[in-house]
Design an enzyme around this catalytic site. Structure first.
Site, PDB file in Angstrom:
ATOM      1  N   ASN A 183       0.846  -1.197   0.000  1.00  0.00           N
ATOM      2  CA  ASN A 183       0.000   0.000   0.000  1.00  0.00           C
ATOM      3  C   ASN A 183       0.873   1.235   0.000  1.00  0.00           C
ATOM      4  OD1 ASN A 183      -0.324   1.851   2.603  1.00  0.00           O
ATOM      5  ND2 ASN A 183       0.230  -0.215   3.301  1.00  0.00           N
TER       6      ASN A 183
ATOM      7  N   VAL B 215      -0.852   4.409   0.806  1.00  0.00           N
ATOM      8  CA  VAL B 215      -1.939   5.323   1.170  1.00  0.00           C
ATOM      9  C   VAL B 215      -1.380   6.729   1.433  1.00  0.00           C
ATOM     10  CG1 VAL B 215      -3.674   5.825   2.937  1.00  0.00           C
ATOM     11  CG2 VAL B 215      -3.439   3.498   2.039  1.00  0.00           C
TER      12      VAL B 215
ATOM     13  N   LEU C 187      -0.706   8.264   4.485  1.00  0.00           N
ATOM     14  CA  LEU C 187      -1.176   8.962   5.694  1.00  0.00           C
ATOM     15  C   LEU C 187      -2.327   9.928   5.463  1.00  0.00           C
ATOM     16  CD1 LEU C 187       2.265   9.747   7.348  1.00  0.00           C
ATOM     17  CD2 LEU C 187       0.604   8.028   8.085  1.00  0.00           C
TER      18      LEU C 187
ATOM     19  N   CYS D 190       7.734   7.308   8.258  1.00  0.00           N
ATOM     20  CA  CYS D 190       7.157   7.982   7.102  1.00  0.00           C
ATOM     21  C   CYS D 190       8.173   8.999   6.556  1.00  0.00           C
ATOM     22  CB  CYS D 190       5.851   8.656   7.475  1.00  0.00           C
ATOM     23  SG  CYS D 190       6.069  10.216   8.300  1.00  0.00           S
TER      24      CYS D 190
ATOM     25  N   GLY E  74       1.228  -8.321   5.566  1.00  0.00           N
ATOM     26  CA  GLY E  74       0.585  -9.620   5.406  1.00  0.00           C
ATOM     27  C   GLY E  74       1.553 -10.760   5.699  1.00  0.00           C
TER      28      GLY E  74
ATOM     29  N   GLY F  90       3.145  -7.953  12.227  1.00  0.00           N
ATOM     30  CA  GLY F  90       3.660  -8.217  10.888  1.00  0.00           C
ATOM     31  C   GLY F  90       3.218  -9.597  10.449  1.00  0.00           C
TER      32      GLY F  90
ATOM     33  N   GLY G 160      -3.004  -6.508  11.559  1.00  0.00           N
ATOM     34  CA  GLY G 160      -3.256  -5.507  10.520  1.00  0.00           C
ATOM     35  C   GLY G 160      -4.009  -6.067   9.337  1.00  0.00           C
TER      36      GLY G 160
HETATM   37  C1  LIG Z   1      -3.476  -0.045   4.175  1.00  0.00           C
HETATM   38  C2  LIG Z   1      -2.468   0.100   5.288  1.00  0.00           C
HETATM   39  C3  LIG Z   1      -2.327   1.330   5.932  1.00  0.00           C
HETATM   40  C4  LIG Z   1      -1.393   1.495   6.961  1.00  0.00           C
HETATM   41  N1  LIG Z   1      -1.288   2.700   7.596  1.00  0.00           N
HETATM   42  C5  LIG Z   1      -0.417   2.843   8.637  1.00  0.00           C
HETATM   43  C6  LIG Z   1      -0.331   4.066   9.382  1.00  0.00           C
HETATM   44  O1  LIG Z   1      -1.055   5.030   9.122  1.00  0.00           O
HETATM   45  N2  LIG Z   1       0.570   4.147  10.406  1.00  0.00           N
HETATM   46  C7  LIG Z   1       1.374   3.089  10.751  1.00  0.00           C
HETATM   47  O2  LIG Z   1       2.159   3.204  11.675  1.00  0.00           O
HETATM   48  N3  LIG Z   1       1.293   1.909  10.072  1.00  0.00           N
HETATM   49  C8  LIG Z   1       0.428   1.770   9.037  1.00  0.00           C
HETATM   50  N4  LIG Z   1       0.352   0.552   8.374  1.00  0.00           N
HETATM   51  C9  LIG Z   1       1.217  -0.554   8.785  1.00  0.00           C
HETATM   52  C10 LIG Z   1       0.489  -1.522   9.709  1.00  0.00           C
HETATM   53  O3  LIG Z   1       0.046  -0.884  10.878  1.00  0.00           O
HETATM   54  C11 LIG Z   1       1.385  -2.697  10.080  1.00  0.00           C
HETATM   55  O4  LIG Z   1       2.556  -2.204  10.706  1.00  0.00           O
HETATM   56  C12 LIG Z   1       1.811  -3.518   8.881  1.00  0.00           C
HETATM   57  O5  LIG Z   1       0.754  -3.636   7.964  1.00  0.00           O
HETATM   58  C13 LIG Z   1       2.313  -4.921   9.254  1.00  0.00           C
HETATM   59  O6  LIG Z   1       1.332  -5.676   9.908  1.00  0.00           O
HETATM   60  P1  LIG Z   1       0.346  -6.725   9.150  1.00  0.00           P
HETATM   61  O7  LIG Z   1       1.208  -7.607   8.318  1.00  0.00           O
HETATM   62  O8  LIG Z   1      -0.387  -7.415  10.246  1.00  0.00           O
HETATM   63  O9  LIG Z   1      -0.544  -5.887   8.290  1.00  0.00           O
HETATM   64  C14 LIG Z   1      -0.579   0.393   7.339  1.00  0.00           C
HETATM   65  C15 LIG Z   1      -0.747  -0.841   6.690  1.00  0.00           C
HETATM   66  C16 LIG Z   1      -1.680  -1.017   5.682  1.00  0.00           C
HETATM   67  C17 LIG Z   1      -1.822  -2.357   5.019  1.00  0.00           C
END
Ligand SMILES: Cc1cc2nc3c(=O)[nH]c(=O)nc-3n(C[C@H](O)[C@H](O)[C@H](O)COP(=O)(O)O)c2cc1C
Ligand SMILES: Cc1cc2nc3c(=O)[nH]c(=O)nc-3n(C[C@H](O)[C@H](O)[C@H](O)COP(=O)(O)OP(=O)(O)OC[C@H]3O[C@@H](n4cnc5c(N)ncnc54)[C@H](O)[C@@H]3O)c2cc1C
Ligand code: FES
Lengths: 302, 261
Positions: A69, A71, A73, A130, A217, A243, A265
């Site tokens: 992604n 996005v 922020l 970021c 993922g 993660g 997440g």
């Molecule tokens: C669509 C999306 C948006 C995210 N936005 C943020 C964010 O605003 N701030 C942040 O610290 N991490 C953000 N993350 C990272 C997640 O919080 C997390 O650290 C990362 O996806 C790994 O965990 P997961 O594999 O369980 O998704 C985002 C992840 C995704 C997929």
């Protein structure tokens, strides 16, 4: 029923399962699927001092066992959060934690100070991975000095529980973790997404608007688990692991590696009710192996 | 508008191959009546038989048959996820999150002249829309476009609810060319137009509607991850900035969009 309560530097969690920032909105998006009060905590969307439009579409590309992604922020700024979103959340009995981002240490500090005034928000999670315009596009979270400068500024402005979320896009995550601990962070969470890219071979173009994006993922889980294990052995403050968690077994692995709590997440997109299943599954695991409290398994795997 | 959303384990009651690229899936909830669903809303379907399709796939609600407690999905194969869905078998389990997004805005008066324009698999939400219009006493006109006759979907079902016009790019059925070249677009008058199909088609129809000062809603198909407004991946640039197609749409009035029309 095993005792699932855990704590992060004095912040008591009903159970170790929280939701990861940017994947669970403000929590209310999931109300039809998850009784929010049953979660250990909800880490809301990345919030910045000023509103941000985020990056152009397309912001998402599916990859093998995960997704990218970019996005960027997108959010309506801290004032909007305080005035319009916080009132909807304040009476929901769970730990709402705000994920704070910025372009400069002063922005982080001011944003954190505003959140600090909100009675029902017991903690913030600093997102130091970021892009940083002041440092010429380098991310705060990828150098010891950058990480220190943000945490130092925020620590002065914010008195409640301060969690610092670490970037995995570094050579030595342990050095960064130790640096933020030295600056007064109460806990660290890791990992944020891994930088990646996707290309469409047929159309010969990139799939994300800005080219690169963050990978999340199941594909990132082994990397995340390794980093959590390394950091947990190196710092004295609690570690929150995340993660690629999609199941209770995944969550247990992070706890065994030394995490005091976990965040979920991307898995919320696959199954909006996954968090509740993971909480139940952790309990089943503990009972099956004769543990009475989740705290007994934290860091069991040396 | 907020509607309660559900995660349902549906059971497929029929899978019909409509042509080499499209399948009609009919599914029921064996445990309870299906929730209320509006035309234009969609479901996030889990793809269980393709290990490479990681995320759910957004698919429109094509029809709701209350007597049989069935929801229908029309799936066109464009990649791994849609292939997995189209290859499912009768009696298999289909996990769906639904209903998502906002439906089309229905007309206020029965006397309104309503045109529904669909292209390719974009005809999917227009069948339920036709049904909901006819339940309100409005008889719509359908204009459906496709590459060729074999790509036209569900025409018998559409005919049930309104007057059906078709155009095909190769002229194998109806008028030859794109829907915007169909005589209907130039001869008849309409108060409302609803459009769903490939983006160039929607832009062309939106342009036509705007120049004729006709109220027009389109249904967008932006790439989605969560489908419930949590990830901000599916945004469209609108007069109000970046908004989520999954929660603010997928149906938008063309006045909200920043399309060059
Ligand atoms: C669509 C999306 C948006 C995210 N936005 C943020 C964010 O605003 N701030 C942040 O610290 N991490 C953000 N993350 C990272 C997640 O919080 C997390 O650290 C990362 O996806 C790994 O965990 P997961 O594999 O369980 O998704 C985002 C992840 C995704 C997929
Ligand atoms: C609200 C809504 C309703 C829909 N209703 C229907 C319906 O009723 N029936 C139906 O058949 N379809 C419908 N769709 C479209 C459907 O969701 C997609 O066709 C499907 O998700 C594609 O998945 P796939 O795995 O088959 O294709 P994939 O294998 O994921 O991709 C197919 C093609 O798209 C490209 N692609 C991948 N990622 C991106 C990206 N980020 N940006 C641009 N291109 C990309 C790929 O490279 C490939 O060329 C709807 C979509 C939405 C949003
Ligand atoms: S798909 Fe996640 S916000 Fe729309």
């Amino acid at each position: 029923m095993a005792n699932l309560t855990t704590d992060i530097a004095g912040l008591r969690l009903r159970n170790p399962v929280m939701t990861a920032s940017g994947t669970f909105g403000y929590g209310t998006e999931y109300e039809d699927f998850v009784p929010l009060e049953q979660l250990g905590g909800i880490i809301v969307k990345g919030t910045t001092l000023h509103p941000r439009q985020g990056n152009p579409y397309p912001r998402m590309a599916e990859t093998e066992g995960g997704m990218l992604n970019c996005v960027g922020l997108q959010n309506r700024g801290v004032d909007y959060f305080c005035q319009h979103i916080y009132p909807q959340l304040r009476d929901i009995p769970t730990n709402f934690i705000v994920n704070v981002s910025g372009n400069a240490p002063e922005d982080y500090a001011e944003c954190a100070a505003r959140i600090g005034e909100l009675e029902a928000i017991p903690a913030i999670e600093l997102n130091i991975s970021c892009p940083n315009v002041k440092h010429g596009g380098m991310a705060f979270g990828t150098t010891v000095e950058g990480a220190q400068s943000v945490v130092r500024a925020v620590r002065k402005a914010y008195g409640k529980t301060l969690i610092v979320k670490l970037s995995p896009n570094v050579t030595d995550i342990v050095a960064i973790a130790k640096a933020v601990e030295d600056e007064g962070a109460d806990a660290v969470s890791l990992i944020n997404t891994l930088m990646g890219m996707a290309i469409d071979a047929e159309k010969r173009c990139r799939l994300l608007s800005i080219g690169t994006g963050g990978l999340s993922g199941p594909a990132v889980k082994p990397v995340a688990l390794r980093m959590v294990w390394q950091v947990a052995h190196a710092v004295g403050i609690p570690v929150i692991g995340l993660g690629g968690i999609v199941s209770a077994t995944d969550a247990v692995e992070f706890l065994l590696a030394g995490a005091s709590a976990v965040e979920i997440g991307t898995a919320n997109f696959l199954d909006p009710a996954v968090t509740i299943k993971v909480i139940q599954g952790i309990n089943d695991y503990l009972e099956r192996h004769g543990f009475t409290s989740v705290k007994e398994i934290i860091g069991l795997c040396e | 508008m907020t509607h309660r959303k559900y995660i349902l384990d549906l059971t497929l009651t029929a899978v019909e191959q409509l042509n080499e690229r499209c399948a009609l899936l009919r599914a029921t909830d064996p445990t309870a009546p299906l929730p209320p669903m509006q035309a234009g809303q969609f479901a996030q379907l889990r793809v269980d038989n393709s290990p490479h399709a990681f995320l759910r796939r957004p698919i429109s609600i094509h029809n709701v048959d209350r007597e049989r407690n069935e929801v229908w999905f029309l799936v066109q194969i464009v990649g791994k996820g849609t292939k997995g869905l189209a290859q499912m078998k009768c009696h298999e389990r289909l996990n769906a999150v639904l209903p998502l997004g906002n439906g089309f805005t229905l007309p206020e008066r029965q006397t309104e002249r309503v045109l529904l324009v669909g292209g390719g698999v974009g005809v999917a939400p227009l069948l339920l829309l036709g049904k909901q219009l006819s339940e309100r006493g409005v008889r719509p006109t359908f204009l459906l476009g496709a590459r060729s006759e074999k790509d036209l979907l569900q025409t018998e079902h559409f005919r049930h609810y309104g007057d059906l016009h078709v155009s095909t790019e190769d002229g194998s059925l109806g008028e030859r060319g794109f829907v915007t070249q169909h005589p209907l677009m130039h001869e008849a008058h309409f108060d409302r137009v609803y459009v769903c199909g490939p983006k160039p088609m929607m832009v062309a129809v939106a342009h036509w509607a705007k120049s004729g000062n006709i109220w027009c809603e389109v249904s967008l198909e932006n790439r989605m991850a969560c489908g419930i407004g949590a990830c901000l991946c599916c945004v469209e640039d609108t007069s109000e900035g970046h908004v989520c197609v999954c929660t603010e749409g997928p149906v938008f009035n063309i006045e909200q969009l920043k399309w060059q029309i």
